[in-house]
Every structure is written in C-alpha cells, then in structure tokens.
Scaffold this motif. Structure first.
Motif, short mmCIF file in Angstrom:
data_model
loop_
_atom_site.label_atom_id
_atom_site.label_comp_id
_atom_site.label_asym_id
_atom_site.label_seq_id
_atom_site.Cartn_x
_atom_site.Cartn_y
_atom_site.Cartn_z
N LEU A 1 0.81 -1.22 0.00
CA LEU A 1 0.00 0.00 0.00
C LEU A 1 0.84 1.26 0.00
O LEU A 1 0.40 2.30 -0.47
N THR A 2 2.03 1.19 0.57
CA THR A 2 2.93 2.35 0.60
C THR A 2 4.36 1.88 0.41
O THR A 2 4.75 0.83 0.93
N SER A 3 5.13 2.63 -0.28
CA SER A 3 6.55 2.39 -0.55
C SER A 3 6.82 0.92 -0.87
O SER A 3 6.23 0.37 -1.78
N ASP A 4 7.71 0.29 -0.11
CA ASP A 4 8.13 -1.08 -0.44
C ASP A 4 7.72 -2.09 0.63
O ASP A 4 8.29 -3.16 0.72
N ILE A 5 6.75 -1.75 1.46
CA ILE A 5 6.32 -2.68 2.51
C ILE A 5 5.25 -3.60 1.93
O ILE A 5 4.17 -3.16 1.55
N ILE A 6 5.58 -4.89 1.86
CA ILE A 6 4.69 -5.88 1.27
C ILE A 6 4.17 -6.78 2.38
O ILE A 6 4.96 -7.32 3.17
N THR A 7 2.86 -6.95 2.43
CA THR A 7 2.24 -7.72 3.49
C THR A 7 1.42 -8.87 2.91
O THR A 7 0.50 -8.63 2.12
N PRO A 8 1.75 -10.11 3.30
CA PRO A 8 0.91 -11.24 2.87
C PRO A 8 -0.47 -11.13 3.52
O PRO A 8 -0.59 -10.65 4.64
N GLN A 9 -1.48 -11.55 2.80
CA GLN A 9 -2.85 -11.54 3.29
C GLN A 9 -3.36 -12.98 3.40
O GLN A 9 -2.69 -13.91 2.97
N ASN A 10 -4.53 -13.16 3.96
CA ASN A 10 -5.11 -14.50 4.01
C ASN A 10 -5.38 -15.00 2.60
O ASN A 10 -5.93 -14.27 1.78
N ALA A 11 -4.98 -16.22 2.35
CA ALA A 11 -5.19 -16.81 1.02
C ALA A 11 -6.67 -17.10 0.80
O ALA A 11 -7.44 -17.26 1.75
N ILE A 12 -7.03 -17.16 -0.45
CA ILE A 12 -8.39 -17.54 -0.84
C ILE A 12 -8.38 -19.05 -1.09
O ILE A 12 -7.56 -19.55 -1.88
N ILE A 13 -9.26 -19.76 -0.41
CA ILE A 13 -9.40 -21.19 -0.62
C ILE A 13 -10.36 -21.39 -1.78
O ILE A 13 -11.50 -20.91 -1.74
N ARG A 14 -9.90 -22.09 -2.81
CA ARG A 14 -10.71 -22.27 -4.02
C ARG A 14 -11.70 -23.42 -3.85
O ARG A 14 -11.30 -24.54 -3.57
N LYS A 15 -12.95 -23.10 -4.03
CA LYS A 15 -13.98 -24.14 -4.13
C LYS A 15 -14.25 -24.40 -5.60
O LYS A 15 -14.42 -25.53 -6.03
N ASN A 16 -14.29 -23.32 -6.38
CA ASN A 16 -14.41 -23.39 -7.83
C ASN A 16 -13.86 -22.09 -8.41
O ASN A 16 -13.60 -21.13 -7.68
N ARG A 17 -13.70 -22.05 -9.73
CA ARG A 17 -13.10 -20.87 -10.37
C ARG A 17 -13.90 -19.61 -10.14
O ARG A 17 -13.34 -18.54 -9.86
N ASN A 18 -15.23 -19.70 -10.31
CA ASN A 18 -16.05 -18.49 -10.20
C ASN A 18 -16.05 -17.93 -8.79
O ASN A 18 -15.95 -16.71 -8.61
N GLN A 19 -16.16 -18.79 -7.79
CA GLN A 19 -16.11 -18.34 -6.40
C GLN A 19 -14.77 -17.66 -6.12
O GLN A 19 -14.71 -16.59 -5.52
N ALA A 20 -13.67 -18.28 -6.58
CA ALA A 20 -12.34 -17.71 -6.34
C ALA A 20 -12.18 -16.37 -7.05
O ALA A 20 -11.67 -15.41 -6.47
N ALA A 21 -12.64 -16.28 -8.29
CA ALA A 21 -12.56 -15.01 -9.04
C ALA A 21 -13.37 -13.93 -8.33
O ALA A 21 -12.91 -12.78 -8.22
N ASN A 22 -14.56 -14.27 -7.85
CA ASN A 22 -15.39 -13.29 -7.13
C ASN A 22 -14.69 -12.79 -5.87
O ASN A 22 -14.75 -11.60 -5.55
N GLU A 23 -14.03 -13.70 -5.14
CA GLU A 23 -13.33 -13.30 -3.92
C GLU A 23 -12.12 -12.41 -4.24
O GLU A 23 -11.84 -11.46 -3.51
N VAL A 24 -11.40 -12.71 -5.32
CA VAL A 24 -10.29 -11.85 -5.73
C VAL A 24 -10.83 -10.47 -6.10
O VAL A 24 -10.29 -9.44 -5.67
#
Length: 131
Positions: free
Chosen positions: A19-42
C-alpha cells in the motif's frame, strides 16, 4: 500506488499487498472451491483494498499452467491494469522461509508468502528498469 499480487494455485490463491513504498504484506489466502467463487473473492478483495494495479504470478516454463492462469485472469472483472510476473520457485522459496513454523501447509500462508515474493520481484525489476 496500491499494488496487490496473486499466486494462483489449484487449491488456494495467495495474496500480498503493497500500500505504501516497499512494505509488502501477505494476506489470508483464498481457498478455491471453484473458479467463479475464487474469481469473485479476488474481485472483492481488490475493490475492498482499492488496489490500483495487480501483479499475477506466472511460471516461465510450464505452458499448461500459464494457460490456466491466463484463463483464470480472464474471469476477473479487472478495471485496473495488471501485469504478469515470473514466479518460478516462489512457492519453494516461501516454504524455505517458513520451515519449522507451519505444521499444515493447507492454510494458505505459504501461498501468500509466495505472492509476497512475486511482488518483491516485480518491485525490484521495476527499480532496476528506472536506474
């Protein structure tokens, strides 16, 4: 600029943000149930965080995986620019970083650390290009 990166897998999608400068933060992963659900969550994640550019990890050697990732990318309702970033070995590097700290790999932490590595590579590449 608010950036996000994703590491698209068959079971999980790792996510990291900068979000700012070079600080990168991992977030909670999305667990895929199917492609459409995963795309909607992204899509929801990108809107919620007001991400301005998406970096998508893609392997340089595996054509089948490249095609699968590009197909998934087409399912996203991207109203922001995006770029593909080489992701080779990012998951293995993430596992090495987390050795001894994670008992269960299925929770998505390694996937999101891989997304963090992908975003670090992207930022490093762009710094070099500007020099």
């Amino acid at each position: 600029m608010k950036l996000a990166s994703i590491d698209i897998g068959l079971k999980r999608i790792g996510i990291a943000i900068c979000l700012t400068s070079d600080i990168i933060t991992p977030q909670n992963a999305i667990i895929r149930k199917n492609r459409n659900q995963a795309a909607n969550e992204v899509n929801s994640f990108l809107k919620e965080w007001e991400i301005e550019k998406l970096i998508i990890g893609i392997p340089s050697s595996n054509e089948d995986t490249q095609n699968r990732i590009k197909h998934f990318t087409n399912l996203l309702e991207l109203e922001i620019p995006y770029e593909f970033q080489e992701e080779n070995m990012s998951s293995i590097e993430a596992e090495d970083l987390m050795k001894g700290e994670i008992k269960y790999k299925r929770d998505g932490r390694i996937d999101s650390i891989a997304a963090k590595i992908i975003l670090e590579r992207y930022l490093l590449k762009n710094k070099k290009d500007k020099i």
